[in-house]
Design a protein around this motif. Structure first.
Motif, PDB file in Angstrom:
ATOM      1  N   UNK A 258       0.615  -4.468  22.226  1.00 56.03           N
ATOM      2  CA  UNK A 258       0.514  -2.997  22.219  1.00 56.03           C
ATOM      3  C   UNK A 258       1.175  -2.442  20.956  1.00 56.03           C
ATOM      4  N   UNK A 259       2.385  -2.936  20.685  1.00 58.84           N
ATOM      5  CA  UNK A 259       3.127  -2.447  19.532  1.00 58.84           C
ATOM      6  C   UNK A 259       2.366  -2.708  18.231  1.00 58.84           C
ATOM      7  N   UNK A 260       1.848  -3.925  18.130  1.00 56.02           N
ATOM      8  CA  UNK A 260       1.133  -4.317  16.917  1.00 56.02           C
ATOM      9  C   UNK A 260      -0.098  -3.437  16.699  1.00 56.02           C
ATOM     10  N   UNK A 261      -0.875  -3.263  17.767  1.00 55.26           N
ATOM     11  CA  UNK A 261      -2.084  -2.445  17.652  1.00 55.26           C
ATOM     12  C   UNK A 261      -1.715  -1.021  17.258  1.00 55.26           C
ATOM     13  N   UNK A 262      -0.692  -0.507  17.926  1.00 55.69           N
ATOM     14  CA  UNK A 262      -0.238   0.856  17.662  1.00 55.69           C
ATOM     15  C   UNK A 262       0.138   1.030  16.194  1.00 55.69           C
ATOM     16  N   UNK A 263       1.034   0.148  15.733  1.00 60.35           N
ATOM     17  CA  UNK A 263       1.570   0.284  14.380  1.00 60.35           C
ATOM     18  C   UNK A 263       0.499   0.041  13.323  1.00 60.35           C
ATOM     19  N   UNK A 264      -0.317  -0.993  13.543  1.00 59.62           N
ATOM     20  CA  UNK A 264      -1.355  -1.288  12.545  1.00 59.62           C
ATOM     21  C   UNK A 264      -2.380  -0.165  12.474  1.00 59.62           C
ATOM     22  N   UNK A 265      -2.766   0.373  13.633  1.00 58.35           N
ATOM     23  CA  UNK A 265      -3.752   1.451  13.623  1.00 58.35           C
ATOM     24  C   UNK A 265      -3.189   2.668  12.903  1.00 58.35           C
ATOM     25  N   UNK A 266      -1.966   3.024  13.278  1.00 56.71           N
ATOM     26  CA  UNK A 266      -1.363   4.217  12.690  1.00 56.71           C
ATOM     27  C   UNK A 266      -1.265   4.076  11.173  1.00 56.71           C
ATOM     28  N   UNK A 267      -0.791   2.908  10.696  1.00 51.12           N
ATOM     29  CA  UNK A 267      -0.645   2.830   9.237  1.00 51.12           C
ATOM     30  C   UNK A 267      -2.003   2.659   8.552  1.00 51.12           C
ATOM     31  N   UNK A 268      -2.955   2.053   9.267  1.00 54.73           N
ATOM     32  CA  UNK A 268      -4.292   1.966   8.670  1.00 54.73           C
ATOM     33  C   UNK A 268      -4.865   3.367   8.473  1.00 54.73           C
ATOM     34  N   UNK A 269      -4.699   4.212   9.493  1.00 55.77           N
ATOM     35  CA  UNK A 269      -5.188   5.589   9.376  1.00 55.77           C
ATOM     36  C   UNK A 269      -4.536   6.269   8.178  1.00 55.77           C
ATOM     37  N   UNK A 270      -3.196   6.127   8.106  1.00 54.54           N
ATOM     38  CA  UNK A 270      -2.474   6.801   7.021  1.00 54.54           C
ATOM     39  C   UNK A 270      -2.944   6.323   5.659  1.00 54.54           C
ATOM     40  N   UNK A 271      -3.080   5.005   5.523  1.00 55.13           N
ATOM     41  CA  UNK A 271      -3.389   4.468   4.197  1.00 55.13           C
ATOM     42  C   UNK A 271      -4.821   4.794   3.792  1.00 55.13           C
ATOM     43  N   UNK A 272      -5.729   4.757   4.764  1.00 50.72           N
ATOM     44  CA  UNK A 272      -7.112   5.103   4.433  1.00 50.72           C
ATOM     45  C   UNK A 272      -7.213   6.585   4.069  1.00 50.72           C
ATOM     46  N   UNK A 273      -6.514   7.419   4.839  1.00 51.49           N
ATOM     47  CA  UNK A 273      -6.500   8.854   4.518  1.00 51.49           C
ATOM     48  C   UNK A 273      -5.973   9.086   3.115  1.00 51.49           C
ATOM     49  N   UNK A 274      -4.888   8.378   2.790  1.00 51.95           N
ATOM     50  CA  UNK A 274      -4.269   8.569   1.480  1.00 51.95           C
ATOM     51  C   UNK A 274      -5.231   8.175   0.367  1.00 51.95           C
ATOM     52  N   UNK A 275      -5.918   7.046   0.590  1.00 50.90           N
ATOM     53  CA  UNK A 275      -6.864   6.587  -0.417  1.00 50.90           C
ATOM     54  C   UNK A 275      -7.958   7.636  -0.657  1.00 50.90           C
ATOM     55  N   UNK A 276      -8.469   8.165   0.448  1.00 53.99           N
ATOM     56  CA  UNK A 276      -9.517   9.176   0.343  1.00 53.99           C
ATOM     57  C   UNK A 276      -9.002  10.393  -0.394  1.00 53.99           C
ATOM     58  N   UNK A 277      -7.808  10.813   0.002  1.00 52.28           N
ATOM     59  CA  UNK A 277      -7.230  12.024  -0.565  1.00 52.28           C
ATOM     60  C   UNK A 277      -6.984  11.849  -2.061  1.00 52.28           C
ATOM     61  N   UNK A 278      -6.424  10.679  -2.416  1.00 49.21           N
ATOM     62  CA  UNK A 278      -6.129  10.421  -3.828  1.00 49.21           C
ATOM     63  C   UNK A 278      -7.401  10.435  -4.656  1.00 49.21           C
ATOM     64  N   UNK A 279      -8.453   9.791  -4.132  1.00 51.83           N
ATOM     65  CA  UNK A 279      -9.656   9.704  -4.949  1.00 51.83           C
ATOM     66  C   UNK A 279     -10.333  11.064  -5.065  1.00 51.83           C
ATOM     67  N   UNK A 280     -10.082  11.955  -4.084  1.00 51.55           N
ATOM     68  CA  UNK A 280     -10.691  13.276  -4.184  1.00 51.55           C
ATOM     69  C   UNK A 280     -10.004  14.095  -5.268  1.00 51.55           C
ATOM     70  N   UNK A 281      -8.785  13.716  -5.618  1.00 54.77           N
ATOM     71  CA  UNK A 281      -8.088  14.451  -6.668  1.00 54.77           C
ATOM     72  C   UNK A 281      -8.510  14.010  -8.060  1.00 54.77           C
ATOM     73  N   UNK A 282      -8.841  12.721  -8.180  1.00 58.85           N
ATOM     74  CA  UNK A 282      -9.276  12.216  -9.472  1.00 58.85           C
ATOM     75  C   UNK A 282     -10.752  12.541  -9.613  1.00 58.85           C
ATOM     76  N   UNK A 283     -11.050  13.717 -10.139  1.00 61.95           N
ATOM     77  CA  UNK A 283     -12.443  14.174 -10.117  1.00 61.95           C
ATOM     78  C   UNK A 283     -13.273  13.531 -11.209  1.00 61.95           C
TER      79      UNK A 283
END
Lengths: 283, 288, 294
Positions: A258-283
Motif C-alpha cells: 500500500x505504502x509503495x503504491x501510494x508513494x510511487x503514484x504520488x511522486x509519479x503524478x508530481x514528476x509528470x506534472x512538473x515535466x509538462x509544466x516545464x515544457x509548456x514554459x519553454x515555448x
C-alpha cells in the motif's frame, strides 16, 4: 582500432550500471507486489487490526498516515511559500538572506532521526503536546519545509520578470503584483512541490517514532492530541515486535505494498506534472 | 556639450512664435514645432545612473513637451532603455543600481523621498519590448489594471475595457472572444493588448521600450499608426533601434551614445542636418 | 494607507522567512540542551572513544566508538555500491541514451528515489538477508554487509539524479570541441566531460554519503543491532541512527541514557553538517569553474 574497443567496453559498462540499478529497484517492487497482493482485501483496507495484530486490517494506519501528511502540509505549505516569496520577491541580496538560504540548505541535510529527536524535545516535551498527531505533523512539517521552499522558489523563478514589470507599470503595488500575477502563475509549480512532499512525508518513519506513532490502536485517532498508527511505522513494528512473526510478515507485505503504491503514484503524478509544466514554459 | 544642445533647443523653441503655432494645433503640418507645446511634461536634470560601479547614464538633461512623441535612438548598449526605465522608476527592480539627479513629472521630482512610486507608475505607463500579456483572458488583462487602481463597479470596468480596446484598435479583432486567453493572440495583437491595458489606467505619459522589436512589418505599421493617434491625448516617449521608425513617428529625437545624450532636437533636424558628427555617422549607418 | 499595508506585508514575509533559520538554530539548541547533562558524568573523550556501549547496565557505560565505526563501515560499503552504479547510470542517461530513452529514464529514476526507506529495510529483512545468508553461508543475514547493500541501492537514485544535473551543466560546446579534434565519444566522455563535471559529481557523492550516514530505518531493520566493535563486514552492527531509533523508546526522559542518545544525535548532526557544507563549497566552485555564476 583499440580506441573503438575501449569505447565499446566503456559503453557496455555504463549500460550494465543502469541495468543493475533498474534490476535491483525492479526486484524490490516486484517482490513486494507479488507477496503483498494476496494480503490485500477490502477488509484489510477498511478494518482495524484484530487478535494482537495477526488478523484484520490496517485501516487506522492508513488513516493515521493521511492525518500526519495533511498536518505536515498544512504547517509547512504556508511557511514554505511565504519563505520562497520573501527570498524571491522581496529579498534584498544581503547577509541575512544568505544566512537564511544557508540554513534552508542545511536543514535539508539533517538526518530524519535528528528531526525526530528535535520533535521529541520541543513538541512532545517542551510544549507538552505529548506523543500525538500534532507533534508528529509539526516534526514532519519541518522536515519537508526545505523541499517546499525550493519547489516554490523554482516555480516563482519561472514566472517571467516581464509580467512583474507589466503589473508594476500599471500602478499595481508590490503585493498586488505578487498576489494577482506572480502567485497564480507559480501555482502549478508550487502544487507539484506539495505533491512531491506528500510522497516524502507519507513514507517517513524515523521522525514519528518518538513523536506520534503507536504500534496498536483499537480504533481511529480521535483528536490532534491522540497518538496514531501510521503505515511506515506499522511495517517496522510488525517486523520487530509482537509474537507471531509468520502472520505478521504477511500483513507487513500488505502494508509495504500500500505504502509503495501510494508513494510511487504520488511522486509519479508530481514528476509528470512538473515535466509538462516545464515544457509548456519553454515555448 | 550635450548640456548646451539641450538648453539651446528649449530656448529656441520657447518663443512666442512657437507658442502661437502650438495653439493653432496643426500638428501634422508643422510637425517640427508641434513638440514645443505650452507645457513641459517631463524635465530631466543632471541624471546619472549606475549599475554597481559602472556608469550607464552620464549627466542627461532634456525636456519632453506635453502631447508630443519623443524618440530615443542609439546603438545597443547606449543606455536608451536604461533611460526610459528611469522615467517610471522601473530601474529600481534591478538590484545594485543607483540614480543621481532629478526627473520632474509635472513639476514634481519623482525621486523625492515622499513621492509614491506606485503613484508615478500610474501616471507613467509603459509598453515593453516583448509583448507581455498576463496568463489571463483578454478581458482580465485589461480589467486587472483597473482593479488594482481601486475600481470595483463591474459595469464601469466593462465600459473601460471596451473603450481601451477600441483606442488600441484591437476591439474589432477580439470583440467576440474577450474571455479567451490572451496568450492565443498573435504577437502584434498581444502588443496592442498591452497598449490597451496601459491606456485603461489612464496615464498621462506612455513609455514605449522598443515596442516593435519582436513584431512583423504589418503589426509594426499598425502600432506606429496607433502611436501617432495616441499623441493627441498622451505624452509619448519611445525607444527604438529603428531609425525609420523614429523618423516616422516622432516630433523630437534624442541620440544616445555610450550613456551620453549626444544630440537632442526636432526629428527633422536630427535626420537631415545633425549638428554632431557622431549623430551623423550613426544616422548614415556608419556604425550601430 | 496603501504604503503602510505594503510595509506590513513585507514584514510578515520577512518574519516567516526566518522560520528555517529558527528551526535550524532550535535543532542545535535542543540537541545541546538535552545532551549536555551527560558530559557532567561522562568525559567527552570517553564518550567518543570508549568502546563499550552499555547504557542500561548498573554501571552504565557510554562509549559510542563502536556505533560511529558501524555508521562509517556501513556508509563506506554503501558508497562502494552506489557510486559506480549511480554515476554509471547518470552517464548512461545523459551521454548514451537517446532522447526518447532519456525522457523515460530520468523521471523513472526520480520516481524510484521516492521509495521510502522503511520499504528498503523491510525488503532487506525478508528477502535480501535470508538470500545473502544462504548464498554466503553467513551466521546471520542481518549484518553490516546486507545493510551496506540495501543502503547502497537506496542511494543510487539520489546520486544518479544529482550527478545527472552536474553533467547537464557541462556546456555542449566542450563535447563538440573534443569531437571536432577527432576524439571518439568515449574519450570525450572520460577526458573532457568527466573532468568538467568532476566536482559536481563529487557533490553528488558527498550528498549521497550524507544521506546514507543519516539513514535510519534501513539500517535499523537490517544491520543486526549488535553494539560491539565490528571485526568484519559480515558482523552485525549498530550504527548511530539505529541506536537512537531503537533505544529512545525505552530510555526514561531525563535519564543519562536519554541524554546519551541526544549526544549521538548531536554528533550525527555535526557530521552531516560538515558533509553538507563541504558539498556546498565544492558545488559553488563547480559553478564558478563552468562560469555559471553564483
Amino acid at each position: 582500432m583499440r580506441k573503438d574497443i575501449t569505447q565499446k567496453l566503456g559503453f557496455a559498462i555504463l549500460t550494465l550500471c543502469l541495468l543493475i540499478t533498474l534490476f535491483f529497484l525492479g526486484a524490490i517492487i516486484f517482490f513486494i507486489a507479488i507477496r503483498g497482493i494476496p494480503a490485500i482485501s477490502w477488509e484489510f483496507l477498511t478494518q482495524p487490526p484484530r487478535r494482537a495484530m495477526t488478523e484484520g486490517g490496517v485501516a487506522p494506519a492508513i488513516v493515521g498516515t493521511f492525518y500526519l501528511t495533511l498536518g505536515a502540509i498544512a504547517f509547512a505549505l504556508p511557511l514554505g511559500v511565504a519563505s520562497a516569496i520573501y527570498l524571491n520577491e522581496y529579498s534584498p541580496r544581503s547577509f541575512v538572506v544568505n544566512i537564511i538560504r544557508m540554513s534552508i540548505n542545511n536543514l535539508a541535510g539533517v538526518p530524519s532521526v535528528v528531526f525526530g529527536l528535535f520533535g521529541l524535545a520541543l513538541f512532545v516535551k517542551f510544549f507538552n503536546f505529548g506523543v500525538s498527531i500534532l507533534s508528529g505533523s509539526l516534526t514532519l512539517g519541518i522536515l519537508i519545509l526545505p523541499l517546499i521552499i525550493s519547489a516554490s522558489q523554482e516555480a516563482l523563478m519561472a514566472v517571467p520578470q516581464s509580467h512583474r514589470e507589466a503589473s508594476l507599470a500599471l500602478g499595481a503595488t508590490h503585493w498586488q503584483t505578487i498576489k494577482n500575477i506572480v502567485l497564480p502563475e507559480a501555482l502549478p509549480g508550487i502544487l507539484t512541490g506539495v505533491i512531491l512532499s506528500i510522497g516524502r512525508v507519507a513514507g517517513e518513519t524515523a521522525p514519528i517514532l518518538f513523536t506520534a506513532a503507536a504500534f496498536y490502536m483499537r480504533g481511529f485517532p480521535r483528536s490532534l492530541m491522540s497518538e496514531t498508527m501510521a503505515l511506515p511505522y506499522h511495517i517496522y513494528a510488525l517486523m520487530t515486535e509482537g509474537t507471531r512473526p509468520d502472520k505478521q510478515t504477511t500483513i507487513a507485505y500488505g502494508c509495504a505494498l500500500i505504502l509503495l503504491v501510494l508513494v510511487l503514484c504520488v511522486s509519479a503524478i508530481a514528476i509528470i506534472l512538473r515535466q509538462k509544466h516545464r515544457s509548456s514554459y519553454v515555448q | 556639450m550635450s548640456n548646451n544642445t539641450t538648453k539651446k533647443f528649449i530656448n529656441d523653441h520657447s518663443t512666442e512664435q512657437a507658442k502661437k503655432e502650438a495653439i493653432l494645433r496643426k500638428p501634422q503640418v508643422v510637425s517640427q514645432n508641434q513638440s514645443v507645446s505650452v507645457k513641459t511634461k517631463i524635465r530631466v536634470e543632471n541624471l546619472n545612473f549606475f549599475y554597481g560601479n559602472v556608469k550607464a547614464l552620464n549627466n542627461i538633461n532634456l525636456g519632453v513637451a506635453e502631447n508630443s512623441v519623443t524618440a530615443i535612438i542609439g546603438p545597443s548598449g547606449c543606455g536608451k532603455s536604461t533611460f526610459i526605465r528611469v522615467l517610471n522608476r522601473m530601474n529600481e527592480l534591478v538590484p545594485h543600481t543607483r540614480v543621481e539627479g532629478k526627473v520632474f513629472l509635472d513639476g514634481h521630482n519623482i525621486f523625492d523621498p515622499c513621492c509614491d512610486v506606485v503613484e508615478i507608475r500610474r501616471k507613467v505607463g509603459m509598453v515593453f519590448q516583448k509583448p507581455n500579456p498576463f496568463a489571463k483572458s483578454i478581458y482580465e488583462n485589461i480589467a486587472y489594471g483597473l482593479r488594482v487602481n481601486g475600481l470595483k463597479d463591474p459595469n464601469v470596468i466593462e465600459e473601460k475595457v471596451i473603450q481601451s480596446l477600441e483606442k488600441a484598435a484591437l476591439l474589432s479583432e477580439v470583440k467576440d472572444r474577450l474571455h479567451d486567453s490572451a496568450l492565443r493572440l498573435s504577437g502584434g495583437q498581444q502588443q496592442r493588448l498591452c497598449i490597451a491595458r496601459c491606456l485603461a489606467v489612464e496615464p498621462s505619459v506612455i513609455l514605449f521600450d522598443e515596442p516593435c522589436a519582436s513584431l512583423d512589418p504589418i503589426s509594426t505599421a499598425k502600432i506606429e499608426e496607433l502611436i501617432l493617434d495616441l499623441k493627441k491625448q498622451y505624452t509619448i516617449v519611445i525607444v527604438t533601434h529603428n531609425m525609420q521608425q523614429a523618423a516616422r513617428v516622432s516630433d523630437v529625437t534624442g541620440f544616445f551614445l555610450m550613456g551620453e545624450l549626444i544630440e537632442f532636437g526636432p526629428t527633422e533636424k536630427i535626420f537631415t542636418a545633425p549638428s554632431d558628427k557622431r549623430t551623423e555617422a550613426y544616422i548614415t549607418g556608419r556604425f550601430g | 494607507m496603501q504604503r503602510l499595508r505594503e510595509k506590513i506585508y513585507r514584514w510578515i514575509f520577512t518574519i516567516l522567512a526566518f522560520a528555517s533559520l529558527i528551526f535550524l538554530v532550535g535543532i542545535i539548541l535542543f540537541l545541546f540542551k538535552e545532551s549536555l547533562p551527560l558530559f557532567r558524568y561522562v568525559p567527552v573523550g570517553d564518550f567518543l572513544l570508549g568502546t563499550a556501549w552499555y547504557p542500561t547496565h548498573e554501571e552504565a557505560e557510554f562509549g559510542i566508538l563502536p556505533l560511529i565505526v558501524a555508521s562509517l563501515w556501513v556508509t563506506l560499503g554503501a558508497l562502494v555500491i552506489c557510486v559506480p552504479l549511480g554515476v554509471g547510470s547518470a552517464l548512461y542517461i545523459h551521454e548514451l541514451a537517446s532522447a526518447r530513452q532519456r525522457a523515460f529514464l530520468k523521471p523513472l529514476i526520480e520516481i524510484l528515489a521516492s521509495i521510502p526507506s522503511v520499504v528498503y529495510g523491510f525488503f532487506g529483512m525478508v528477502i535480501a538477508a535470508p538470500f545473502l545468508q544462504q548464498l554466503l553461508k553467513l551466521p546471520t543475514g542481518l549484518c553490516a554487509f546486507t545493510a551496506s547493500v540495501m543502503l547502497g541501492i537506496m542511494a543510487v537514485p539520489t546520486v544518479t539524479s544529482i550527478a545527472e544535473d552536474a553533467l547537464s551543466c557541462v556546456p555542449n560546446s566542450f563535447r563538440e570541441a573534443s569531437l571536432a579534434v577527432g576524439a571518439n565519444r568515449w574519450q570525450t566522455l572520460t577526458q573532457v566531460v568527466l573532468p568538467a563535471a568532476g566536482s559536481g559529481i563529487s557533490t553528488a557523492i558527498i550528498l549521497g554519503m550524507s544521506r546514507a550516514i543519516g539513514e535510519t530505518m534501513t539500517v535499523l531493520m537490517v544491520a543486526g543491532g549488535a553494539a560491539v566493535m565490528p571485526r568484519s563486514f559480515f558482523d552485525p552492527v549498530r550504527p548511530m541512527t539505529s541506536t537512537i531509533a531503537a533505544e529512545m523508546g525505552e530510555a526514561a526522559v531525563g535519564s543519562l541514557h536519554y541524554n546519551a542518545l541526544f549526544s549521538i544525535g548531536l554528533i550525527l548532526f555535526l557530521i552531516t553538517l560538515i558533509f553538507n557544507i563541504l558539498a556546498e563549497i565544492i558545488s559553488r566552485r563547480f559553478r564558478l569553474k563552468l562560469g555559471l555564476g553564483r
